[in-house]
Design an enzyme around this catalytic site. Structure first.
Site, PDB file in Angstrom:
ATOM      1  N   ARG A  66       0.822  -1.198   0.000  1.00 38.31           N
ATOM      2  CA  ARG A  66       0.000   0.000   0.000  1.00 38.31           C
ATOM      3  C   ARG A  66       0.865   1.261   0.000  1.00 38.31           C
ATOM      4  O   ARG A  66       0.549   2.249  -0.661  1.00 38.31           O
ATOM      5  CB  ARG A  66      -0.918  -0.052   1.227  1.00 38.31           C
ATOM      6  CG  ARG A  66      -1.913   1.075   1.303  1.00 38.31           C
ATOM      7  CD  ARG A  66      -3.143   0.662   2.111  1.00 38.31           C
ATOM      8  NE  ARG A  66      -4.067   1.759   2.242  1.00 38.31           N
ATOM      9  CZ  ARG A  66      -4.171   2.503   3.343  1.00 38.31           C
ATOM     10  NH1 ARG A  66      -3.418   2.255   4.394  1.00 38.31           N
ATOM     11  NH2 ARG A  66      -5.037   3.496   3.388  1.00 38.31           N
ATOM     12  N   HIS A  70       0.655   4.338  -2.601  1.00 37.13           N
ATOM     13  CA  HIS A  70       0.435   5.719  -2.168  1.00 37.13           C
ATOM     14  C   HIS A  70       1.601   6.620  -2.552  1.00 37.13           C
ATOM     15  O   HIS A  70       1.421   7.811  -2.768  1.00 37.13           O
ATOM     16  CB  HIS A  70       0.182   5.775  -0.661  1.00 37.13           C
ATOM     17  CG  HIS A  70      -1.221   5.388  -0.282  1.00 37.13           C
ATOM     18  ND1 HIS A  70      -1.924   5.981   0.739  1.00 37.13           N
ATOM     19  CD2 HIS A  70      -2.061   4.464  -0.809  1.00 37.13           C
ATOM     20  CE1 HIS A  70      -3.138   5.436   0.830  1.00 37.13           C
ATOM     21  NE2 HIS A  70      -3.228   4.503  -0.100  1.00 37.13           N
ATOM     22  N   ASN A  95      -2.830   8.622   4.577  1.00 40.90           N
ATOM     23  CA  ASN A  95      -1.540   7.950   4.819  1.00 40.90           C
ATOM     24  C   ASN A  95      -1.263   7.664   6.294  1.00 40.90           C
ATOM     25  O   ASN A  95      -0.249   7.031   6.615  1.00 40.90           O
ATOM     26  CB  ASN A  95      -0.393   8.811   4.261  1.00 40.90           C
ATOM     27  CG  ASN A  95      -0.416   8.856   2.744  1.00 40.90           C
ATOM     28  OD1 ASN A  95      -0.857   7.903   2.094  1.00 40.90           O
ATOM     29  ND2 ASN A  95       0.040   9.957   2.174  1.00 40.90           N
ATOM     30  N   HIS A 192      -5.929  -5.929  -2.337  1.00 41.19           N
ATOM     31  CA  HIS A 192      -6.658  -6.068  -1.061  1.00 41.19           C
ATOM     32  C   HIS A 192      -6.881  -7.530  -0.697  1.00 41.19           C
ATOM     33  O   HIS A 192      -7.519  -7.823   0.306  1.00 41.19           O
ATOM     34  CB  HIS A 192      -7.995  -5.312  -1.122  1.00 41.19           C
ATOM     35  CG  HIS A 192      -7.832  -3.822  -1.056  1.00 41.19           C
ATOM     36  ND1 HIS A 192      -8.847  -2.934  -1.341  1.00 41.19           N
ATOM     37  CD2 HIS A 192      -6.747  -3.054  -0.747  1.00 41.19           C
ATOM     38  CE1 HIS A 192      -8.399  -1.691  -1.196  1.00 41.19           C
ATOM     39  NE2 HIS A 192      -7.132  -1.741  -0.847  1.00 41.19           N
TER      40      HIS A 192
END
Ligand SMILES: *[C@@H]1O[C@H](CO)[C@@H](O)[C@H](O)[C@H]1NC(C)=O
Length: 328
Positions: A66, A70, A95, A192
């Site tokens: 992740r 990001h 974040n 996910h």
């Protein structure tokens, strides 16, 4: 005359050859094995560091995947997410729950001993994301490297990160803006298959969905009671729940089966099944009869390579940070 013609052809050939090789030198994108001579152990140092942290805390695998995502969506994949300080990217709302920074710092410390000033933090993060997928039984792939670290990190630049309540159209637009297709969107959200989300990000779906319905009708009724007991209305909203029910530590395609069965956790995930344009990609990943099959694990690796090349800084752009949490 014929000799002259041939000479012309030959010189044109050499001119083209020269032009092509000049272009190859000038357009310095990323490439697999960038550190093969400058730091031959770069990839194995990152890999062993990620592995040892994973053994004591498996949550760093979804965390690093992740974090890379990001990083890439804000200012390109340039390690801007790693910078400490007031008002930097890592202080922005989406974040705040990222984890695994210590893994990147640890790898960087070792790399600075092995080959000082050579390996960028942006590359360490891209490699660590791949290694995290492998550690959770997912596919492996060659990661092109040669990214350089950015010198800007601002919380105010994080507005284009996907959010858990984004409609499919908004999700698609955010991906299109980065050169990623609808298929890339579905494949990358498939990340996910590992990881968790805190109750605070989805419990509205069970208790106060909108002004006309209390419960999000896309939740499978049999799953609703299970979800309500995991996240009671008066419970701890920071409690974390698996995004891929029943298979949270394993990188596989059961996340998509869960979407098909109304067992998605985030509203933005479940919508990939509700919306027909993304549902057809999910169906392809599931190999549902009548749909041209796509293998999720293969498409995921392709989309990861595309994503990890978003707006990369190469050549003499940016810098190689000495410490990943601070601009030089
Ligand atoms: C509430 O959600 C339902 C189900 O998704 C939808 O049909 C309805 O239009 C929504 N109502 C409002 C006011 O947003």
């Amino acid at each position: 005359m014929e000799i002259l013609d041939n000479l012309n052809k030959i010189s044109i050939f050499f001119f083209l050859l020269l032009a092509t090789s000049t272009t190859l030198v000038l357009s310095q994108g990323t490439r697999v094995g960038f550190y093969a001579t400058s730091c031959p152990r770069a990839e194995s140092i990152v890999q062993s560091t990620v592995r040892s942290h994973f053994q004591s805390n498996p949550k760093i695998a979804p965390g690093l995947l992740r974090m890379h995502f990001h990083d890439c969506f804000v200012q390109g994949c340039d390690g801007s997410i790693l910078i400490d300080g007031a008002g930097t990217e890592k202080t922005a709302g989406p974040n705040l729950l990222l984890r695994g920074y210590e893994v990147i710092d640890d790898a960087k410390t070792q790399l600075e001993q092995a080959c000082p000033g050579v390996v960028s933090c942006a590359d360490i993060l891209a490699l660590a994301a791949r290694d995290s997928v492998v550690l959770t039984n997912g596919p492996s792939w060659p990661v092109p490297t040669g990214r350089r670290d950015g010198r800007v990190s601002l919380a105010s630049n994080t507005a284009n990160l996907p959010r858990f309540q984004d409609s499919v159209d908004i999700q698609k637009n955010k991906f299109f803006d980065k050169g990623l297709s609808t298929q890339d969107l579905v494949a990358l959200v498939g990340g996910h298959t590992i990881g968790t989300a805190a109750c605070q990000f989805f419990q509205y779906r069970m208790y106060n969905f909108n002004s006309s319905v209390t419960v999000d009708p896309s939740i499978n009724p049999a799953f609703l009671s299970q979800l309500q007991s995991l996240c009671p209305s008066d419970g701890d909203t920071s409690k974390r729940v698996a995004l891929d029910t029943g298979s949270e530590n394993r990188f596989d395609s059961s996340f998509f089966e869960n979407l098909q069965n109304g067992r998605g956790i985030l509203e933005s995930d479940q919508m990939l099944w509700t919306d027909s344009s993304t549902r057809s990609v999910v169906q392809q990943f599931l190999g549902i009869r009548g749909f041209l099959g796509l293998t999720f694990s293969i498409e995921f690796t392709r989309s990861m390579v595309k994503m990890s090349n978003i707006e990369v800084k190469t050549g003499t752009d940016g810098e190689i940070r000495r410490v990943c949490s601070a601009i030089n």
